[in-house]
Each structure stands twice: as structure tokens, then as C-alpha cells.
Scaffold this active site. Structure first.
Site, PDB file in Angstrom:
ATOM      1  N   HIS A  17       0.838  -1.212   0.000  1.00 34.77           N
ATOM      2  CA  HIS A  17       0.000   0.000   0.000  1.00 34.77           C
ATOM      3  C   HIS A  17       0.872   1.260   0.000  1.00 34.77           C
ATOM      4  CE1 HIS A  17      -2.906  -2.728   2.413  1.00 34.77           C
ATOM      5  NE2 HIS A  17      -3.458  -2.578   1.234  1.00 34.77           N
ATOM      6  N   LYS A  41     -17.279  -6.714   7.491  1.00 30.56           N
ATOM      7  CA  LYS A  41     -16.026  -7.417   7.773  1.00 30.56           C
ATOM      8  C   LYS A  41     -15.702  -7.268   9.256  1.00 30.56           C
ATOM      9  CE  LYS A  41     -13.619  -6.995   3.317  1.00 30.56           C
ATOM     10  NZ  LYS A  41     -12.433  -6.452   2.640  1.00 30.56           N
ATOM     11  N   ARG A  90      -2.239  -6.169  -8.280  1.00 29.31           N
ATOM     12  CA  ARG A  90      -1.140  -7.097  -8.067  1.00 29.31           C
ATOM     13  C   ARG A  90      -1.080  -8.140  -9.167  1.00 29.31           C
ATOM     14  NH1 ARG A  90      -3.001  -7.797  -2.019  1.00 29.31           N
ATOM     15  NH2 ARG A  90      -4.852  -7.290  -3.185  1.00 29.31           N
ATOM     16  N   SER A 128      -2.634  -7.761   3.121  1.00 34.16           N
ATOM     17  CA  SER A 128      -2.867  -7.640   4.569  1.00 34.16           C
ATOM     18  C   SER A 128      -3.261  -8.992   5.150  1.00 34.16           C
ATOM     19  CB  SER A 128      -3.979  -6.621   4.845  1.00 34.16           C
ATOM     20  OG  SER A 128      -3.641  -5.370   4.334  1.00 34.16           O
TER      21      SER A 128
HETATM   22  P1  ADP Z   1      -9.574  -3.945  -0.261  1.00 36.17           P
HETATM   23  O1  ADP Z   1      -9.798  -2.518  -0.607  1.00 36.17           O
HETATM   24  O2  ADP Z   1      -9.979  -4.863  -1.379  1.00 36.17           O
HETATM   25  O3  ADP Z   1     -10.068  -4.342   1.096  1.00 36.17           O
HETATM   26  P2  ADP Z   1      -6.844  -3.494   0.583  1.00 36.17           P
HETATM   27  O4  ADP Z   1      -7.274  -2.519   1.601  1.00 36.17           O
HETATM   28  O5  ADP Z   1      -5.957  -4.582   1.050  1.00 36.17           O
HETATM   29  O6  ADP Z   1      -7.992  -4.163  -0.225  1.00 36.17           O
HETATM   30  O7  ADP Z   1      -6.084  -2.711  -0.571  1.00 36.17           O
HETATM   31  C1  ADP Z   1      -6.484  -1.476  -1.088  1.00 36.17           C
HETATM   32  C2  ADP Z   1      -5.928  -1.332  -2.485  1.00 36.17           C
HETATM   33  O8  ADP Z   1      -4.519  -1.536  -2.486  1.00 36.17           O
HETATM   34  C3  ADP Z   1      -6.494  -2.344  -3.489  1.00 36.17           C
HETATM   35  O9  ADP Z   1      -6.609  -1.695  -4.739  1.00 36.17           O
HETATM   36  C4  ADP Z   1      -5.436  -3.414  -3.555  1.00 36.17           C
HETATM   37  O10 ADP Z   1      -5.443  -4.088  -4.799  1.00 36.17           O
HETATM   38  C5  ADP Z   1      -4.176  -2.568  -3.401  1.00 36.17           C
HETATM   39  N1  ADP Z   1      -3.064  -3.361  -2.872  1.00 36.17           N
HETATM   40  C6  ADP Z   1      -3.046  -4.136  -1.763  1.00 36.17           C
HETATM   41  N2  ADP Z   1      -1.842  -4.735  -1.605  1.00 36.17           N
HETATM   42  C7  ADP Z   1      -1.074  -4.324  -2.646  1.00 36.17           C
HETATM   43  C8  ADP Z   1       0.273  -4.600  -3.086  1.00 36.17           C
HETATM   44  N3  ADP Z   1       1.051  -5.452  -2.421  1.00 36.17           N
HETATM   45  N4  ADP Z   1       0.701  -4.005  -4.221  1.00 36.17           N
HETATM   46  C9  ADP Z   1      -0.115  -3.175  -4.903  1.00 36.17           C
HETATM   47  N5  ADP Z   1      -1.382  -2.884  -4.570  1.00 36.17           N
HETATM   48  C10 ADP Z   1      -1.863  -3.438  -3.461  1.00 36.17           C
END
Ligand code: ADP
Length: 166
Positions: A17, A41, A90, A128
Site C-alpha cells: 500500500h 467485515k 497485483r 494484509s
Molecule cells: P480492499 O480494498 O480490497 O479491502 P486493501 O485494503 O488490502 O484491499 O487494498 C487497497 C488497495 O490496495 C487495493 O486496490 C489493492 O489491490 C491494493 N493493494 C493491496 N496490496 C497491494 C500490493 N502489495 N501491491 C499493490 N497494490 C496493493
């Protein structure tokens, strides 16, 4: 490009992130990271804790702000006058869901577009969820999250174990 919102759960924030936020901060005038309050969630960290960690880890980026929100990302974007929703990609597995979300959002709000940044190779595997799984089994998470976040995860896990053992 002007303002972008970057919505997500960030439970907790990872190096993946932070890499997206840092890179996007060079392309956008202003980034507002939106920490989603999702009652469906059951997160490890409260919204307030997630916001606090993100604030700490982005404090050197002057054009990045952190806020919590609930409801639709397009509404969060509009409330801040942002024409862009930023998301990270990703792998192919992300693509199908993200494409569907982007298209849905486009129908909901024609004035808001989704922009994707592809992950840096070193963080392509990182989520995460896996960080929490590794920590839950006592594994080393220092390569996945900043030290303060790792410490916060360990404390949460300890507290949860304490609750279960009593
Ligand atoms: P969500 O919004 O689906 O609950 P997250 O909070 O984990 O997912 O992630 C927020 C955003 O960051 C999403 O667009 C996710 O694809 C992106 N993201 C998460 N981990 C990574 C990573 N390792 N590299 C690039 N983008 C990521």
C-alpha cells in the site's frame, strides 16, 4: 492530475500500500487515502487504529491525507472533489474484481474514473490477509510491514491469545 482518493480496508497497511501511495503522490497533487469502515467485515484493527498507522507511515508525504469513510467510494471521491479513484493491481486475481468495481463505479458516477497503479515486483505477493496469517502463526513479518505496524500486529495477536486462554 488533481485529487485522487485511494480507498481500501488497510487492515493493516503494508509496504505494498505504502509503495502505491508514495508513487501516486508524485503524479497527483493531492491523495486522500480512505480507510473503509465496513461493518460486514470483522477487521483486526479498528478504523481509528488503521487511520493512525497510515498517518504515521505517510507523515513525510505532504500531499497525502488519511481519512475514514463508509459507504460508496464514488461518494467519498465526490465529497472531496476527486475525479479519480486510485487502486493497486497485483495479479490477474485482482484484475477481475477491480475491473468489475471500476465499471460499476463508472455507471454510478460518470464523472469519477478509476486509475490503477501496478504493484512493484517486490510487493506483488503481499496482502494484509497473508501478513495477518503469517503473524498468527508466529512468523516474521518485518519484510511486509513497517516496524510500528509489526509491533501493533504482535500486540493485537498477544491480546487475542490472552482472551482465548482465559
Ligand atoms: P480492499 O480494498 O480490497 O479491502 P486493501 O485494503 O488490502 O484491499 O487494498 C487497497 C488497495 O490496495 C487495493 O486496490 C489493492 O489491490 C491494493 N493493494 C493491496 N496490496 C497491494 C500490493 N502489495 N501491491 C499493490 N497494490 C496493493
Amino acid at each position: 492530475m488533481a485529487t485522487a482518493v485511494y480507498p481500501g480496508s488497510f487492515d493493516p497497511v503494508t509496504f505494498g500500500h505504502l509503495d502505491i501511495i508514495r508513487r501516486a503522490s508524485h503524479s497527483f497533487e493531492h491523495i486522500i487515502v480512505g480507510v473503509l469502515h465496513n461493518s460486514a467485515k470483522s477487521p483486526l484493527f479498528s478504523v481509528e487504529e488503521r487511520v493512525k498507522m497510515l498517518k504515521e507511515e505517510t507523515k513525510t508525504l505532504s500531499n497525502v491525507d488519511i481519512e475514514s469513510f463508509s459507504g460508496l467510494s464514488v461518494n467519498f471521491a465526490r465529497e472531496h472533489g476527486a475525479a479519480v479513484i486510485l487502486r493497486g493491481l497485483r495479479a490477474i486475481t485482482d484484475f477481475e474484481y477491480e475491473l468489475q468495481m471500476a465499471q460499476t463505479n463508472r455507471v454510478l458516477a460518470y464523472d469519477v474514473d478509476t486509475v490503477f497503479l501496478t504493484t512493484s515486483l517486490e510487493y506483488a505477493y503481499l496482502s494484509s490477509t497473508t501478513v495477518k496469517e503469517v503473524a498468527g502463526f508466529g512468523g516474521d513479518i518485518d519484510k511486509f510491514v513497517p516496524p510500528l505496524v509489526a509491533e501493533a500486529i504482535h500486540q493485537k495477536m498477544q491480546r487475542r491469545k490472552g482472551v482465548i486462554n482465559h
